[in-house]
Design an enzyme around this catalytic site. Structure first.
Site, PDB file in Angstrom:
ATOM      1  CD  GLU A 178      41.417  36.885  37.084  1.00  0.00           C
ATOM      2  OE1 GLU A 178      41.822  37.340  35.993  1.00  0.00           O
ATOM      3  OE2 GLU A 178      41.992  37.093  38.160  1.00  0.00           O
ATOM      4  CG  HIS A 218      41.563  36.117  30.943  1.00  0.00           C
ATOM      5  ND1 HIS A 218      42.398  37.191  30.763  1.00  0.00           N
ATOM      6  CD2 HIS A 218      40.544  36.296  30.075  1.00  0.00           C
ATOM      7  CE1 HIS A 218      41.896  37.988  29.834  1.00  0.00           C
ATOM      8  NE2 HIS A 218      40.763  37.462  29.412  1.00  0.00           N
ATOM      9  CG  HIS A 228      45.894  34.285  35.858  1.00  0.00           C
ATOM     10  ND1 HIS A 228      46.524  35.131  34.978  1.00  0.00           N
ATOM     11  CD2 HIS A 228      44.710  34.877  36.187  1.00  0.00           C
ATOM     12  CE1 HIS A 228      45.766  36.205  34.782  1.00  0.00           C
ATOM     13  NE2 HIS A 228      44.655  36.072  35.500  1.00  0.00           N
ATOM     14  CE1 TYR A 233      46.410  39.546  39.548  1.00  0.00           C
ATOM     15  CE2 TYR A 233      47.032  37.623  38.242  1.00  0.00           C
ATOM     16  CZ  TYR A 233      46.401  38.850  38.350  1.00  0.00           C
ATOM     17  OH  TYR A 233      45.752  39.380  37.264  1.00  0.00           O
ATOM     18  CB  THR A 258      52.179  78.479  -9.721  1.00  0.00           C
ATOM     19  OG1 THR A 258      51.357  77.546  -9.008  1.00  0.00           O
ATOM     20  CG2 THR A 258      51.284  79.468 -10.465  1.00  0.00           C
ATOM     21  CB  THR A 268      54.645  74.235 -14.586  1.00  0.00           C
ATOM     22  OG1 THR A 268      55.377  74.380 -13.362  1.00  0.00           O
ATOM     23  CG2 THR A 268      54.374  75.610 -15.182  1.00  0.00           C
TER      24      THR A 268
END
Length: 355
Positions: free
Chosen positions: A52, A60, A62, A100, A231, A233
């Site tokens: 397909e 592909h 199937h 299908y 602050t 530090t």
């Protein structure tokens, strides 16, 4: 983090197998003969394979293979052919699968006699055919058994239950994360380590050894650390240099909580805006939190210490009731910085040469 294929066992057990070979240019006849040979021990009855053209432009394949006995394998690579790995499913409704495959084939190959069966796990065609429609539970069990990765699992769910996928995606993503947990990447510390320049550095070292460096879970609860001071530090940089941690600043966001962290850091968050402070300070295990825009979840499967960092003007202890302060002092090592202390070593000056 990277996605894991999980150590859960793949399981394929059916007499009707539906295979999809993505991006496979081979002719259907060649693939069909190879599949037929692979399932030879289970007495193959019928195969149909079609080529397909996919919407992405690639070819592909199937295939539907039917056997007299159930194909049984725990090898997710069992149907691999010449490097092509297929998506493997049980054909719950072979008639629909065959229709299908026959939809728009560019090339087609068939062998044997098609057996119209609709119920999975039947096997042994001599016992007659069943027209029972597979239940949702059966379809979902088949997906769980065959999926080998998080994307594949979600893709199979989407194809089988499109409406549920669209309306309940968060639940499927949750189950996908449970089935295929992320692999924790090796931690590379981005924060430079340094030796604190403190008046009482020994007390910090004594806290680090059992609470950060010793990670063997012996069942005991860890102890948290509270640092309050000026602050600039180096408090945050030092705390973040100790290892993998959860870091919260401005607010505590549980949606990003990392269970693999060694410890937590609460940085510059006022006491009144820190939910679950008792659970964090007390290094408690398995407590429930409610992330913003998310559902409740249980966190902290083992005891983890929390390092709380506060500037002098946001000292948590000044905001606590006597009862809260008692709990805090019982579960925390408290370090109140003295003037001149820093959480990094001063730079070493090069030696001067005598003239």
């Amino acid at each position: 983090m990277t996605s894991s294929s999980s150590n859960r066992q793949f399981l394929h057990r059916t007499a009707n197998t539906f295979l999809t070979y993505p991006q496979c240019p081979e002719h259907p006849e060649i693939i069909s003969q190879r599949i037929w040979d692979l399932v030879g021990r289970w007495n193959p009855l019928y195969i149909i394979c079609a080529q397909e053209a996919h919407e992405d432009g690639n070819m592909h394949l199937h295939a539907l293979i039917q056997t007299d006995k159930q194909v049984r394998t725990t090898d997710s690579r069992f149907f691999d052919i010449d490097g092509f790995h297929p998506n493997i499913q049980s054909a719950m409704s072979p008639n629909k699968v065959r229709d299908y495959i026959l939809k728009e084939p560019l090339a087609l190959f068939e062998r044997g006699t098609f057996v119209p069966r609709k119920k999975t796990f039947l096997g042994n065609s001599s016992k007659g055919n069943s027209e029972k429609k597979p239940s949702k539970d059966e379809i979902m069990q088949d997906i769980i058994s065959h999926a080998t990765s998080k994307p594949e699992y979600l893709s199979m769910v989407r194809k089988s239950f499109p409406y549920d996928w669209a309306t309940k995606l968060q639940y499927f993503e949750y189950s996908a994360n449970k089935l295929f947990p992320d692999i924790q990447e090796e931690f590379i510390n981005p924060h430079p380590t340094s030796e604190p320049d403190l008046l009482c550095n020994e007390s910090i070292k004594d806290w680090l050894q059992p609470n950060i460096y010793q990670q063997a879970d012996n069942g005991s609860r860890k102890q948290s650390l509270y640092i309050v001071g000026p602050t600039r530090t180096g408090k945050s940089t030092w705390a973040r240099s100790l290892g993998r941690h959860n870091y919260w600043q401005n607010n505590v966001d549980w949606s990003s909580y990392n269970e693999d962290a060694i410890y937590n850091i609460v940085d510059d968050i006022p006491f009144k805006y820190c939910p679950c402070w008792k659970q964090l300070v007390g290094c408690q295990k398995e407590f429930v939190v409610n992330p913003k825009y998310g559902k409740k979840k249980k966190v902290q499967m083992k005891s983890k210490p929390t390092i709380i960092l506060a500037n002098s003007d946001e000292d948590w202890m000044k905001e606590m009731t006597p009862g809260q302060l008692e709990y805090f002092e019982a579960n925390c090592m408290i370090y109140i910085m003295s003037p001149g202390e820093k959480w990094y070593s001063p730079p070493q000056l090069p030696p001067t040469e005598e003239v």
